[in-house]
Design an enzyme around this catalytic site. Sequence first.
Site, PDB file in Angstrom:
ATOM      1  N   VAL A 388       0.651  -1.466  -0.072  1.00  0.00           N
ATOM      2  CA  VAL A 388      -0.134  -0.157   0.031  1.00  0.00           C
ATOM      3  C   VAL A 388       0.783   1.283   0.028  1.00  0.00           C
ATOM      4  O   VAL A 388       2.043   1.198   0.433  1.00  0.00           O
ATOM      5  CB  VAL A 388      -0.937  -0.041   1.270  1.00  0.00           C
ATOM      6  CG1 VAL A 388      -2.229  -0.957   1.057  1.00  0.00           C
ATOM      7  CG2 VAL A 388      -0.211  -0.104   2.429  1.00  0.00           C
ATOM      8  N   GLU A 389       0.239   2.327  -0.343  1.00  0.00           N
ATOM      9  CA  GLU A 389       0.953   3.796  -0.198  1.00  0.00           C
ATOM     10  C   GLU A 389       1.960   3.838  -1.331  1.00  0.00           C
ATOM     11  O   GLU A 389       3.024   4.287  -0.925  1.00  0.00           O
ATOM     12  CB  GLU A 389       0.997   4.185   1.071  1.00  0.00           C
ATOM     13  CG  GLU A 389      -0.163   4.310   1.788  1.00  0.00           C
ATOM     14  CD  GLU A 389       0.065   4.834   3.205  1.00  0.00           C
ATOM     15  OE1 GLU A 389       1.076   5.370   3.470  1.00  0.00           O
ATOM     16  OE2 GLU A 389      -0.883   4.747   3.974  1.00  0.00           O
ATOM     17  N   GLY A 390       1.984   2.933  -2.163  1.00  0.00           N
ATOM     18  CA  GLY A 390       3.066   2.617  -3.327  1.00  0.00           C
ATOM     19  C   GLY A 390       4.091   1.440  -3.146  1.00  0.00           C
ATOM     20  O   GLY A 390       4.679   1.265  -2.038  1.00  0.00           O
TER      21      GLY A 390
END
Length: 596
Positions: A388-390
């Site tokens: 998540v988040e990249g």
Amino acid sequence: MFMGDLDINLAYPFPAQTNDDREEGDAVIAKFEAWAKDHLDGDAIDKAQEIPPHVWKGIADLGLFGIKISKEYGGLGLSQTNYVRILGAVAKYCGSTAATLSAHQSIGVPQPLKLFGTEEQKKKWLPRIAKGELSAFALTEPGAGSDPASMVTEAVKQADGSWVINGEKLWCTNGTLADLYVVMARTTSEDGRKGITAFVVEGRSEGLEVVHRCRFLGIRAIENGLIRFRNVKVPAENVILGEGKGLKLALTTLNDGRLGIPAVAAFVSKDVLDFSASWAKSRAQWGKAVGSHEAGAQKLADIAGQTYAMETLALYGAALSDRHNVDIRMEAATAKMWNSERSWEVADTAFQLRGGRGFETEKSVDGRSEVGFPMERVLRDTRINRIVEGTTDIMHLFIAREALDGHLRNAGGLFKKGASIWDKIKVVAKCALIYPKWYIGNLLGPVLGKFGNFDDSLSTHLDWAESNTRRLALTLFHQMLLRGPKLEMRQLILARLVDIGAELAVMALVASRLQTEKNRNDPKYVINHTIMEHFFKSRKLYVERLFDEVWNNADLEASAAAIVVMSLANKLPENSTSDLPAQERKFCSDYTSSRL
Ligand SMILES: Cc1cc2nc3c(=O)[nH]c(=O)nc-3n(C[C@H](O)[C@H](O)[C@H](O)COP(=O)(O)OP(=O)(O)OC[C@H]3O[C@@H](n4cnc5c(N)ncnc54)[C@H](O)[C@@H]3O)c2cc1C
């Protein structure tokens, strides 16, 4: 660092919280702990896959929905450093609750409002959020994951200035219950310009539907789902930052937001370390504590060293964010990438050290009258942080782009489409002025003793990091000369260079933190220093391996193998194509002919 300059002054002395700030955070953590020990049962929440009503109420009553929201809007008004400390404290009890709070305020509505909201918008929404209304960040779509710019959700402006949104958002954490969403959607301006715009959308809006609640391997109680928007009407004043600026808003939100995951990773690993130390000491096999066998000792040393380094990186990122005037894109991305990878290794290593009991649930071990630890839950909960988040792959590309930036600014004009000969001559002349001096400087290095105010062993490690920073810059430069613009396609070479940069940065930060502890006569210094000697040596060996693999690797073989494997794929989802892009087919035939 990618230009060869390890500027220790950016990290030394290691930033410390002021006493007032620390005390404010301590008070909230103490209240949380007093409540959590009787009310926050991570195991039961994981099993039920639901956060029970008393927990929602408890965290709201403690003010944890508005940790960073200013007091004037009803929040706790705490610093980023206290925010990540509190998230870490929550994560030790329950990963799902920590992920809920993090999605709500690392990336949910309060964060973009804090960064870009107008006074009216802050007054309208922040007090509601601080009281316990839940928010979510809706960027990802079924067809747009790592590449959010490919989203198809669309918002169309109406004659009265309001907007109508249509589309679907996937894996929106808190999305199944949210009172407020920040939604990114494709828009077209009056003069025909295409862009992405960010909107605050009320959860009770007509046309907003929770289509499906998603279920996961870990953090199983998060309220995450597929959300559909069918002609959802949004007032003009709900646009944040301005029309066409939504992608910038989303990516900037993620810059600061990314500091939540490294903190959770570090603080959960600290808990794992505490338990692993007791376990390694008390569990004896073949007449010896498992931590005294060489294989067990190495595992424990890895867990301890990586945990201290993760905490260092998390605290450094938070301290930079608290300065409010620093561009922290690189530091946040590095902390997210490095800590999520290391915490997974720590969880896996501790799992192995724990033997069969690692695979057994905490309650089951407790049920046999032994001391349980939620090792399997930690392992499951930790895995998502690398995605998540990249994802880690995307963080590599993101940091690599910046790593190349210095050179692109100097020499990029050479590769610009349509550049005239005269333009190119000017670029060459500029490079002729810059590069000989830069190159020789990196080759020879500074006069020795740059780190003279550090303890002997720490200055040796810093000297090593400094000379390898210059080696990194030269390696990157040589790769650019060798491959030109095609270097951008060699993701794995760039990823290794990025990983080297991250390792050297972490070493420098750790050395700075240790020296700062020594200067303050911190009694923990001697213990930490001993633990970190193993860390320095093992990470140096890893950096050497990475340098070696920049030149000697199996990357092209992997690409060729993947193309062959993909060409055999026969279980394709509907509407997808089995035909490989022309570029890949060409690569495959070029590669094959070069080997024949
Ligand atoms: C539990 C959970 C919670 C989430 N919460 C939210 C949320 O609150 N809000 C939200 O908007 N999204 C959320 N997401 C989405 C999450 O951010 C995405 O899963 C993530 O960005 C990756 O996208 P993807 O899964 O579609 O992977 P894809 O983009 O399909 O990637 C698949 C694989 O290919 C790799 N890859 C992709 N592109 C490249 C490239 N150019 N070069 C090299 N490798 C590449 C990726 O690294 C990955 O390994 C959540 C997801 C999960 C599972």
